[in-house]
Design an enzyme around this catalytic site. Structure first.
Site, mmCIF file in Angstrom:
data_model
loop_
_atom_site.group_PDB
_atom_site.id
_atom_site.type_symbol
_atom_site.label_atom_id
_atom_site.label_comp_id
_atom_site.label_asym_id
_atom_site.label_seq_id
_atom_site.Cartn_x
_atom_site.Cartn_y
_atom_site.Cartn_z
ATOM 1 N N CYS A 167 37.887 35.058 -27.639
ATOM 2 C CA CYS A 167 38.450 33.711 -27.608
ATOM 3 C C CYS A 167 39.146 33.304 -28.913
ATOM 4 O O CYS A 167 39.896 32.333 -28.926
ATOM 5 C CB CYS A 167 37.359 32.692 -27.288
ATOM 6 S SG CYS A 167 36.647 32.880 -25.637
ATOM 7 N N HIS A 246 34.011 38.328 -39.678
ATOM 8 C CA HIS A 246 33.508 39.191 -38.611
ATOM 9 C C HIS A 246 32.023 39.426 -38.820
ATOM 10 O O HIS A 246 31.599 39.952 -39.840
ATOM 11 C CB HIS A 246 34.254 40.523 -38.597
ATOM 12 C CG HIS A 246 34.281 41.177 -37.257
ATOM 13 N ND1 HIS A 246 33.120 41.528 -36.582
ATOM 14 C CD2 HIS A 246 35.310 41.535 -36.451
ATOM 15 C CE1 HIS A 246 33.447 42.080 -35.422
ATOM 16 N NE2 HIS A 246 34.763 42.093 -35.315
ATOM 17 N N HIS A 320 42.097 16.127 -38.938
ATOM 18 C CA HIS A 320 41.891 16.416 -37.517
ATOM 19 C C HIS A 320 41.152 17.740 -37.347
ATOM 20 O O HIS A 320 41.349 18.681 -38.125
ATOM 21 C CB HIS A 320 43.228 16.473 -36.774
ATOM 22 C CG HIS A 320 44.085 15.277 -36.996
ATOM 23 N ND1 HIS A 320 43.858 14.067 -36.374
ATOM 24 C CD2 HIS A 320 45.181 15.101 -37.794
ATOM 25 C CE1 HIS A 320 44.767 13.194 -36.765
ATOM 26 N NE2 HIS A 320 45.578 13.786 -37.620
ATOM 27 N N HIS A 324 37.595 25.084 -30.741
ATOM 28 C CA HIS A 324 37.741 25.880 -29.528
ATOM 29 C C HIS A 324 36.895 25.285 -28.401
ATOM 30 O O HIS A 324 35.680 25.129 -28.544
ATOM 31 C CB HIS A 324 37.302 27.320 -29.792
ATOM 32 C CG HIS A 324 37.143 28.143 -28.554
ATOM 33 N ND1 HIS A 324 38.169 28.324 -27.655
ATOM 34 C CD2 HIS A 324 36.071 28.825 -28.048
ATOM 35 C CE1 HIS A 324 37.739 29.083 -26.654
ATOM 36 N NE2 HIS A 324 36.477 29.393 -26.871
ATOM 37 N N HIS A 353 37.468 19.614 -20.227
ATOM 38 C CA HIS A 353 37.388 18.903 -18.950
ATOM 39 C C HIS A 353 38.629 19.148 -18.096
ATOM 40 O O HIS A 353 38.527 19.433 -16.899
ATOM 41 C CB HIS A 353 37.222 17.404 -19.210
ATOM 42 C CG HIS A 353 37.026 16.582 -17.979
ATOM 43 N ND1 HIS A 353 38.087 16.044 -17.267
ATOM 44 C CD2 HIS A 353 35.899 16.216 -17.305
ATOM 45 C CE1 HIS A 353 37.619 15.373 -16.229
ATOM 46 N NE2 HIS A 353 36.299 15.459 -16.228
ATOM 47 N N ASN A 357 37.629 26.482 -20.171
ATOM 48 C CA ASN A 357 37.699 27.420 -21.286
ATOM 49 C C ASN A 357 38.781 28.438 -20.959
ATOM 50 O O ASN A 357 38.590 29.325 -20.129
ATOM 51 C CB ASN A 357 36.347 28.120 -21.474
ATOM 52 C CG ASN A 357 36.351 29.104 -22.637
ATOM 53 O OD1 ASN A 357 37.396 29.460 -23.165
ATOM 54 N ND2 ASN A 357 35.167 29.561 -23.026
#
EC number: 2.3.1.-
Length: 453
Positions: A167, A246, A320, A324, A353, A357
């Site tokens: 992702c 990582h 801001h 994710h 919403h 995802n």
């Protein structure tokens, strides 16, 4: 007099160093000219009724599995207008074809790229660098080759195809572009971020693998970037810094998000309860490097001195927060650990919403929400927080270079957000599945009773 001379000398050296650094960096900056998120077709929407049909036709599930799915869907944070792959909606999820996956990819690619090229007035033949990231599909010819062929791009375009990056792959792709910008002048780069859902629907009954069906949806984004100073005034964002972490050497983190097959041979994506812990650990390590680069020195000192019982105030350097939209729990955990309020978390919650995802493309729906709400003003700084399998945490900070309020993927729905009522109607319509009286009924009989089969 000597003190004054020394101060002037120090000032001159500082200014000279800053100017020299500016000259050295010239042409190595990374600007975003535009971005375009994918909007699915009406017939692709996975509303309550459609989700119920898909769940009910899985003959491998037991009643207790239906109950688990009900609870998960109700608590997912997804609404009624997310998008699913065509083959899943048509009931072909048990036997996906390569053609299904490629068709899904091409819809996202060409829809977003056509609009991006049209709006920016950039021709596909002007593109110097092309990066495509899709974790769960590696095709031959590559996905980048399909785009190059479709648009007739130049034979010397630098093409990169990233797979298995999860992702957070969108930020990885941008980092790759940024590194190339350091050695190649006056470049135009296109990054395409999406995920393959059509061939990766889970048809088994392992609960940690059933979760992915509840939250992952079709979506994606194409971005246009440059280091050409002649195009600087076209840009909407400037990349200030990026840090990639990582956490794959940690076994728990490595195993918390993984593509696997269950004991019955059904392929899918396993999400374990250790995911939020891995996310918190990776985020902490990442921020130790990132925050000193973006927060004022006095805030770092204040936090170091008053560390016990206090949280660092990210808002001293960031306006801001683009988190994710991986799931309700992930958004809650990140918000709590960073001391963010509901205003800060609203864009991520609303993107989850409305679109679900969408994996690597999710960050850009969050950004689009901020733009549609006219939150983004020139000079504002945006922290993008991306988390993905591996386990990886890749974060970056952008500076808004001009007020952002162009129509985007949210234009037809932004007036309805945030909705007054966030509850998923699935509970209201299908809460009967929790009744003990139906515990002895077979799943196929439930389907017939409710008119799904």
């Amino acid at each position: 007099m000597e003190l004054f001379t020394a101060l002037m000398l120090l000032f001159t050296i500082s200014v000279s160093y800053a100017l020299a650094k500016s000259v050295i960096r010239r042409g190595k900056e990374c600007y975003m000219i535009d971005y375009e998120c994918y909007m699915g077709k009406k017939k692709m929407q996975l509303n309550t009724e459609e989700c119920a049909k898909i769940v009910a036709r899985n003959k491998n599930l037991q009643v207790e599995d239906y109950r688990f799915l009900l609870q998960t869907i109700v608590n997912s944070g997804l609404g009624e207008e997310t998008y699913g792959p065509r083959n899943i909606i048509l009931g072909e999820e048990e036997h996906p074809k390569l053609a299904d996956s490629l068709s899904e990819m091409e819809s996202v690619f060409y829809d977003t790229l056509d609009n991006l090229f049209s709006r920016s007035k950039v021709s596909p033949s002007d593109v110097d660098i092309l990066v495509v990231n899709v974790s769960l599909l590696s095709a031959v010819p590559s996905l980048t080759s399909r785009i190059i062929n479709h648009y007739g791009m130049r034979e010397n375009v630098k093409a990169f195809n990233l797979s298995g990056m999860g992702c957070s792959a969108s930020v990885v792709a941008i980092d790759l572009v940024q590194q190339l910008f350091k050695t190649h002048k006056k470049q135009l780069a296109v990054v395409v971020s999406t995920e393959s859902m059509a061939g990766n629907w889970y048809c088994g009954r392992e609960r940690s693998m059933m979760l992915s069906n509840c939250i992952f949806r079709v979506g994606g984004c194409s971005m246009l970037l440059t280091n050409d100073m002649a195009r600087k005034n076209q840009a909407i964002l400037k990349l200030k810094c990026m840090v990639r972490t990582h956490f794959g050497s940690n076994d728990d983190a490595y195993n918390c998000c993984m593509q696997v097959e269950d004991d019955a041979g059904h392929g899918g994506f396993r999400l374990t309860k250790l995911l939020t812990k891995a996310a918190a650990q990776a985020l902490t390590k990442n921020f130790r490097v990132l925050l000193p680069k973006v927060l004022p020195f006095w805030e770092i000192v204040r936090y170091a001195v008053c560390k016990t019982g206090t949280k660092i105030n990210l808002k001293t350097g960031i306006e801001h927060f683009c988190i994710h939209p991986g799931g309700r729990a992930v958004i809650d955990e990140v918000g709590s650990s960073l001391g963010l309020d509901e205003y800060d978390l609203e864009p991520a919650r609303m993107a989850l919403h409305r679109f679900g995802n969408t994996s690597a493309g999710g960050l850009w729906y969050v950004l689009g929400y901020m733009e549609a709400k006219k939150r983004l003003k020139k000079g504002d700084r945006i922290l993008m927080i991306s988390l993905g399998a591996g386990f990886k945490c890749n974060n970056c900070v952008w500076e808004v270079t001009r007020d952002m309020n162009e129509p985007n993927v949210w234009k037809d729905s932004i007036e309805n957000y945030p909705p007054k009522k966030m509850m998923n109607p699935f509970l209201e319509k299908y809460g009967w599945i929790n009744d003990d009286v139906v515990s002895f009924i077979k799943p196929e009989e439930i389907a017939k009773m409710r008119g799904f089969a």
